[in-house]
Scaffold this motif. Structure first.
Motif, mmCIF file in Angstrom:
data_model
loop_
_atom_site.group_PDB
_atom_site.id
_atom_site.type_symbol
_atom_site.label_atom_id
_atom_site.label_comp_id
_atom_site.label_asym_id
_atom_site.label_seq_id
_atom_site.Cartn_x
_atom_site.Cartn_y
_atom_site.Cartn_z
ATOM 1 N N GLY A 123 -34.411 -32.944 56.044
ATOM 2 C CA GLY A 123 -34.853 -31.546 56.109
ATOM 3 C C GLY A 123 -34.073 -30.849 55.154
ATOM 4 N N GLU A 124 -34.606 -29.469 54.835
ATOM 5 C CA GLU A 124 -34.112 -28.378 54.129
ATOM 6 C C GLU A 124 -33.099 -27.640 55.087
ATOM 7 O OE1 GLU A 124 -35.158 -24.706 51.226
ATOM 8 O OE2 GLU A 124 -36.555 -26.138 51.855
ATOM 9 N N ALA A 125 -31.953 -27.288 54.399
ATOM 10 C CA ALA A 125 -30.949 -26.739 55.256
ATOM 11 C C ALA A 125 -31.386 -25.354 54.915
ATOM 12 C CB ALA A 125 -29.623 -26.670 54.877
ATOM 13 N N VAL A 126 -31.899 -24.585 56.051
ATOM 14 C CA VAL A 126 -32.158 -23.136 55.711
ATOM 15 C C VAL A 126 -31.412 -21.976 56.340
ATOM 16 C CG1 VAL A 126 -34.898 -24.022 55.659
ATOM 17 C CG2 VAL A 126 -33.716 -23.268 57.593
ATOM 18 N N ALA A 127 -30.437 -22.397 57.375
ATOM 19 C CA ALA A 127 -29.659 -21.285 58.028
ATOM 20 C C ALA A 127 -28.495 -21.827 58.567
ATOM 21 C CB ALA A 127 -30.677 -20.476 58.907
ATOM 22 N N VAL A 128 -27.590 -20.849 58.977
ATOM 23 C CA VAL A 128 -26.630 -21.284 59.917
ATOM 24 C C VAL A 128 -26.868 -20.335 61.101
ATOM 25 C CG1 VAL A 128 -24.077 -21.195 60.185
ATOM 26 C CG2 VAL A 128 -25.021 -22.154 58.126
ATOM 27 N N ASP A 129 -26.933 -20.656 62.252
ATOM 28 C CA ASP A 129 -27.486 -19.822 63.359
ATOM 29 C C ASP A 129 -26.070 -19.309 63.879
ATOM 30 O OD1 ASP A 129 -26.142 -21.725 65.247
ATOM 31 O OD2 ASP A 129 -27.957 -22.432 65.811
ATOM 32 N N GLY A 130 -26.478 -18.407 64.977
ATOM 33 C CA GLY A 130 -25.391 -17.750 65.627
ATOM 34 C C GLY A 130 -24.258 -18.575 66.525
ATOM 35 N N ASP A 131 -24.643 -19.905 66.510
ATOM 36 C CA ASP A 131 -23.517 -20.685 67.191
ATOM 37 C C ASP A 131 -22.865 -21.653 65.902
ATOM 38 O OD1 ASP A 131 -24.043 -19.837 70.095
ATOM 39 O OD2 ASP A 131 -25.876 -21.296 69.668
ATOM 40 N N GLY A 132 -23.121 -21.157 64.860
ATOM 41 C CA GLY A 132 -22.401 -21.873 63.561
ATOM 42 C C GLY A 132 -23.255 -23.095 63.344
ATOM 43 N N ARG A 133 -24.112 -23.347 64.071
ATOM 44 C CA ARG A 133 -25.104 -24.806 63.724
ATOM 45 C C ARG A 133 -26.122 -24.590 62.543
ATOM 46 N NH1 ARG A 133 -28.183 -25.315 69.192
ATOM 47 N NH2 ARG A 133 -28.968 -23.339 68.651
ATOM 48 N N LEU A 134 -26.104 -25.809 61.803
ATOM 49 C CA LEU A 134 -26.959 -26.049 60.626
ATOM 50 C C LEU A 134 -28.251 -25.890 60.903
ATOM 51 C CD1 LEU A 134 -26.919 -25.864 57.579
ATOM 52 C CD2 LEU A 134 -26.794 -28.261 57.560
ATOM 53 N N VAL A 135 -29.183 -25.155 60.393
ATOM 54 C CA VAL A 135 -30.597 -25.262 60.862
ATOM 55 C C VAL A 135 -31.160 -25.891 59.972
ATOM 56 C CG1 VAL A 135 -32.529 -24.326 61.564
ATOM 57 C CG2 VAL A 135 -30.412 -23.073 62.204
ATOM 58 N N LEU A 136 -31.946 -27.035 60.159
ATOM 59 C CA LEU A 136 -33.064 -27.759 59.147
ATOM 60 C C LEU A 136 -33.984 -27.647 59.600
ATOM 61 C CD1 LEU A 136 -31.010 -31.441 59.117
ATOM 62 C CD2 LEU A 136 -30.604 -29.052 57.592
ATOM 63 N N ALA A 137 -35.113 -27.425 58.389
ATOM 64 C CA ALA A 137 -36.680 -27.349 58.549
ATOM 65 C C ALA A 137 -37.008 -28.759 58.233
ATOM 66 C CB ALA A 137 -37.177 -26.355 57.378
ATOM 67 N N THR A 138 -37.538 -29.523 59.221
ATOM 68 C CA THR A 138 -38.007 -30.776 58.915
ATOM 69 C C THR A 138 -39.368 -30.810 58.515
ATOM 70 O OG1 THR A 138 -38.699 -31.035 61.107
ATOM 71 C CG2 THR A 138 -36.518 -31.533 60.759
ATOM 72 N N GLU A 139 -39.817 -32.088 57.913
ATOM 73 C CA GLU A 139 -40.913 -32.432 57.311
ATOM 74 C C GLU A 139 -42.155 -32.247 58.309
ATOM 75 O OE1 GLU A 139 -40.866 -36.225 55.640
ATOM 76 O OE2 GLU A 139 -39.633 -35.466 53.917
ATOM 77 N N GLU A 140 -41.799 -32.404 59.683
ATOM 78 C CA GLU A 140 -42.761 -32.051 60.719
ATOM 79 C C GLU A 140 -42.909 -30.782 60.960
ATOM 80 O OE1 GLU A 140 -40.106 -34.271 60.903
ATOM 81 O OE2 GLU A 140 -41.078 -35.903 60.397
ATOM 82 N N GLY A 141 -42.247 -29.657 60.494
ATOM 83 C CA GLY A 141 -42.513 -28.397 60.592
ATOM 84 C C GLY A 141 -41.612 -27.659 61.572
ATOM 85 N N VAL A 142 -40.442 -28.634 62.087
ATOM 86 C CA VAL A 142 -39.669 -28.207 63.275
ATOM 87 C C VAL A 142 -38.135 -27.699 62.607
ATOM 88 C CG1 VAL A 142 -38.273 -28.970 65.142
ATOM 89 C CG2 VAL A 142 -40.664 -29.951 64.686
ATOM 90 N N GLN A 143 -37.735 -26.745 63.108
ATOM 91 C CA GLN A 143 -36.693 -26.182 62.722
ATOM 92 C C GLN A 143 -35.539 -26.734 63.798
ATOM 93 O OE1 GLN A 143 -35.877 -22.371 61.086
ATOM 94 N NE2 GLN A 143 -37.590 -23.149 59.603
ATOM 95 N N GLN A 144 -34.820 -27.433 63.168
ATOM 96 C CA GLN A 144 -33.786 -28.372 64.115
ATOM 97 C C GLN A 144 -32.273 -27.834 63.882
ATOM 98 O OE1 GLN A 144 -34.561 -31.250 66.099
ATOM 99 N NE2 GLN A 144 -32.333 -30.652 66.848
ATOM 100 N N PRO A 145 -31.584 -27.182 64.921
ATOM 101 C CA PRO A 145 -30.261 -27.057 64.740
ATOM 102 C C PRO A 145 -29.397 -28.112 64.653
ATOM 103 C CG PRO A 145 -31.002 -26.318 66.850
ATOM 104 C CD PRO A 145 -32.217 -26.860 66.242
ATOM 105 N N VAL A 146 -28.365 -28.473 64.002
ATOM 106 C CA VAL A 146 -27.520 -29.463 64.028
ATOM 107 C C VAL A 146 -26.094 -29.081 64.386
ATOM 108 C CG1 VAL A 146 -26.567 -31.428 62.727
ATOM 109 C CG2 VAL A 146 -28.818 -31.042 62.350
ATOM 110 N N GLY A 147 -25.417 -29.546 65.252
ATOM 111 C CA GLY A 147 -24.057 -28.948 65.800
ATOM 112 C C GLY A 147 -22.932 -29.832 65.233
ATOM 113 N N ALA A 148 -23.179 -31.080 65.246
ATOM 114 C CA ALA A 148 -22.391 -31.970 64.966
ATOM 115 C C ALA A 148 -22.800 -33.248 63.903
ATOM 116 C CB ALA A 148 -21.516 -32.654 65.989
#
Length: 287
Positions: free
Chosen positions: A252-277
């Protein structure tokens, strides 16, 4: 007279003089400062392991620096190796007891911001941060890793805290790099590679950022940590692959770092997926 070959050979590499521990303590350890002790050892296995073993007995602000590490670790227990006195290899002990534990996850990112700021001031090198814990420099037209950060809980719940280790390549030459994707401040065209002022700058920057974050109760927005990290993060805006525990991966495309420090990915399925580790692989160049 002692034969030259029997003398202490620590000055044999004039480009890599030893750190001046007494001078560093005079500059950094003082009443009211965060840093309460600073020790420089010639060699050790891992500064993180050494400091973690003493986390309960030491006060907050202990700093342990090694001129060389034989068993240094990065994230996922990866080895970190470098010639003696070729970089900065140190760990600090922090005990933010007044900050909610769920916000402690910001400390590796905070350290990244502090290291990048200190390096820019002292060495005149532009750096970027790769989520979550790598410091990147540009060598020629290549983006390379010059530093890494490892944070670990240490000690008991009542007396321990978190140990944060930093490894930063300063004067490594091309033929000394552990892998082709590694870099150093010298290879990136640093204006200065004297490690004493560089370490002072990094620790002063870390003291300032940690103080502001702690004063804000660990709030990454109120302390301006979240926006500053995002501004210097080379991962944002890129197509990446997140390699997750359990042999899973997300594209996905890395679009943000959220309030918990996680990297948010915008996937091809249209989902905003936070990644914590996980490991992040940059698939598309910046810009």
């Amino acid at each position: 007279m002692t034969p030259p070959d029997a003398e202490d050979n620590r000055w044999s590499d004039l480009d890599r003089p030893p750190l001046n521990a007494a001078s560093l303590r005079r500059a950094l350890v003082r009443d009211g400062a965060l840093w309460t002790s600073l020790e420089v050892v010639p060699s050790t296995g891992s500064t993180n392991s050494d400091l973690a073993a003493r986390a309960d007995e030491l006060p907050e602000g202990a700093v342990l620096v090694a001129e060389e590490q034989s068993a240094a670790r990065g994230r996922l227990d990866r080895r970190w190796s470098a010639p003696a006195r070729s970089g900065l290899f140190f760990s600090v002990l922090l005990k933010p007891a007044d900050v909610p534990v769920e916000r402690w996850g910001w400390l590796p990112l905070l350290t990244g911001v502090a290291v990048a700021t200190g390096v820019s001031r002292a060495a005149g090198v532009d750096t970027a941060l790769k989520w979550p814990n790598d410091l990147l420099v540009t060598v020629g037209d290549q983006e390379r890793k010059a530093g890494g950060i490892l944070a670990e809980r240490a000690g008991s719940a009542s007396g321990g805290g978190i140990v944060i280790g930093v490894g930063l390549n300063v004067t490594l030459h091309e033929d000394e790099l552990p892998v082709p994707t590694a870099g150093s401040l010298a290879l990136a065209g640093a204006k200065a590679t004297d490690r004493d002022p560089l370490l002072r700058a990094v620790l002063r920057s870390l003291e300032q950022w940690y103080g502001d974050w702690r004063a804000a109760g660990g709030d990454p927005a109120a302390s301006r940590l979240q926006e500053t990290y995002a501004a210097g993060c080379a991962t944002l805006g890129r197509r990446v692959r997140a390699e997750l525990p359990g042999d899973r991966s997300i594209l996905g495309e890395a679009v943000a770092v959220d309030g918990d420090g996680r990297l948010v990915l915008a996937t091809e399925e249209g989902v905003q997926q936070p990644v914590g580790a996980g490991d992040i692989v940059h698939l598309r160049p910046a810009g």
